[in-house]
Design a protein around this motif. Structure first.
Motif, mmCIF file in Angstrom:
data_model
loop_
_atom_site.group_PDB
_atom_site.id
_atom_site.type_symbol
_atom_site.label_atom_id
_atom_site.label_comp_id
_atom_site.label_asym_id
_atom_site.label_seq_id
_atom_site.Cartn_x
_atom_site.Cartn_y
_atom_site.Cartn_z
ATOM 1 N N ILE A 193 0.094 24.022 -0.134
ATOM 2 C CA ILE A 193 -1.057 24.495 0.391
ATOM 3 C C ILE A 193 -1.958 23.312 -0.011
ATOM 4 O O ILE A 193 -2.407 23.219 -1.151
ATOM 5 N N PRO A 194 -2.626 22.608 0.983
ATOM 6 C CA PRO A 194 -3.668 21.472 0.476
ATOM 7 C C PRO A 194 -4.837 22.345 0.141
ATOM 8 O O PRO A 194 -5.319 23.295 0.517
ATOM 9 N N THR A 195 -5.597 21.540 -0.915
ATOM 10 C CA THR A 195 -6.751 22.106 -1.584
ATOM 11 C C THR A 195 -7.654 20.956 -1.871
ATOM 12 O O THR A 195 -8.545 20.801 -0.922
ATOM 13 N N ILE A 196 -7.373 20.343 -2.896
ATOM 14 C CA ILE A 196 -8.474 19.011 -3.204
ATOM 15 C C ILE A 196 -8.466 18.015 -1.888
ATOM 16 O O ILE A 196 -7.493 17.662 -1.382
ATOM 17 N N GLY A 197 -9.801 17.920 -1.482
ATOM 18 C CA GLY A 197 -9.978 16.761 -0.276
ATOM 19 C C GLY A 197 -9.679 17.674 0.861
ATOM 20 O O GLY A 197 -10.044 17.149 1.832
ATOM 21 N N THR A 198 -9.424 19.048 1.044
ATOM 22 C CA THR A 198 -9.358 19.773 2.306
ATOM 23 C C THR A 198 -10.719 19.954 2.527
ATOM 24 O O THR A 198 -11.454 20.498 1.807
ATOM 25 N N ALA A 199 -11.122 20.145 3.890
ATOM 26 C CA ALA A 199 -12.016 20.678 4.601
ATOM 27 C C ALA A 199 -12.421 22.155 3.944
ATOM 28 O O ALA A 199 -11.468 22.900 3.798
#
Length: 366
Positions: A70-76
């Motif tokens: 699950i994308p977290t850092i740097g994700t909108a």
């Protein structure tokens, strides 16, 4: 006068239009600003990790999120899968609740509430924690809490790898059992129809009569009557045999239903024993003396299916077997007070008379 009223309505309409336009503009600006903001850091908090012991650490939670993809850092900010993170963490049985949120500063906050175990089960290949409300979850690796440990060959009322509420498991099993009983009842319907058909055919046989012809001789008439009686006898014997076969099949299904009801009864009894075990352990843990005195609880299932419990203290041996306490050291005074304040509340004294013994002599009988 009419002009003033019309002017007032126009001004009100313009005012509310301006307010609506401002809200739409502010919302659009907020959406654009939120879309431009990205997650800059992740903060994870484990609630009550010091007072209850730590079953989950922030480092482990970060590993779960990292391995999930699950994308977290740097994700909108508005593109973070918050519900996915919550489901990912909450699927672990020892997590009671997980709440994920993102603020406008770009911080992803995850708050984790862990369950509070009442005891640990190390029985019959099971290694699980159980909460006071009967929620079971597997003991996490590399973690341990100071709670009473229940060992022995006690047959649990749920599978070894079960995670969830024991009460919910019992209700689900009872529902499945009721469905099996209903299915067996439906299997009886064709046999019921066969019984009705056999009864109808037997009535037809009983109604059959022979009339003597006007020119028929008496000997011929008697011969035909004898033949009809013989035919009726054969048919009645056949129908009684068919009815007995049908009844045997119905009885066989009925016995399977009774066996299913007996399994229901045993399931409920096992659950009640398990609930009493939880209540008993909670009583032990709530008493300062017994909380420090008892080091192990040995539970076993008797051949008759009853639950027996042995308490292993630091000195001596106290035995509790379905409400029977036996003391083999000099602390029988505290043991009596423990019975008065503990076992009488949880209802184990309903099973049979309770003797509190010291040096093989009954010092108190309840």
């Amino acid at each position: 006068m009419p002009m003033n009223r019309s002017l007032r309505y126009v001004l009100l309409a313009l005012l509310w239009s301006a307010v609506a336009g401002y809200l739409c503009f502010a919302g659009a600006v907020a959406v654009r600003g939120r879309a431009k903001r990205t997650v800059s850091r992740v903060e994870i908090e484990v609630v009550d990790s010091t007072s209850r012991g730590c079953l989950v650490s922030t480092m482990r939670a970060r590993e779960w999120i990292g391995r999930s993809g699950i994308p977290t850092i740097g994700t909108a900010v508005d593109a973070v899968d918050l519900r996915g993170i919550e489901r990912l963490i909450a699927r672990n049985g020892f997590v009671k609740e997980a709440i994920a949120s993102v603020d406008y500063s770009g911080t992803l906050r995850v708050s984790i509430s862990q369950r509070e175990p009442l005891l640990r089960l190390l029985t019959d290949g099971t290694n699980s924690y159980v909460t006071a409300d009967g929620y079971v979850f597997a003991a996490p690796k590399a973690s341990s809490l100071y709670v009473p440990v229940v060992t022995g060959d006690y047959r649990l009322p749920f599978p070894k790898d079960y995670v969830g509420s024991v009460h919910a498991y019992m209700q689900a099993e009872l529902a499945k059992s009721e469905a099996r009983i209903a299915a067996l009842e439906k299997e009886k319907y064709p046999f019921f129809r066969q019984e009705i058909e056999i009864e109808r055919r037997m009535k037809e046989v009983r109604r059959r009569r022979i009339r003597q012809g006007f020119f028929e001789r008496a000997t011929d008439f008697e011969r035909r009557v004898a033949e009809l009686r013989e035919e009726k006898t054969v048919l009645r014997r056949k129908f009684r045999y068919e009815a007995a076969q049908v009844q045997e099949r119905i009885d066989r299904l009925g016995r399977r239903q009774e066996e299913e009801r007996e399994r229901q009864k045993k399931l409920v009894e096992n659950y009640e024993d398990f609930a009493k075990l939880l209540t008993f352990v909670e009583s032990v843990r709530s008493d300062a003396f017994w909380r420090s005195e008892i080091v192990q609880i040995i539970a076993r299932t008797t051949p008759g299916g009853a639950l027996e419990v042995d308490l292993v203290p630091r000195s001596g041996r106290h035995v509790v077997r379905f409400g029977r306490l036996e003391q083999a050291d000099r602390k029988f005074g505290k043991l009596m007070r423990f019975y008065e304040g503990g076992l009488s509340r949880i209802g184990w004294d309903r099973y049979r008379t309770i003797d509190i013994r010291y040096n093989e002599q009954v010092v108190c009988r309840k």
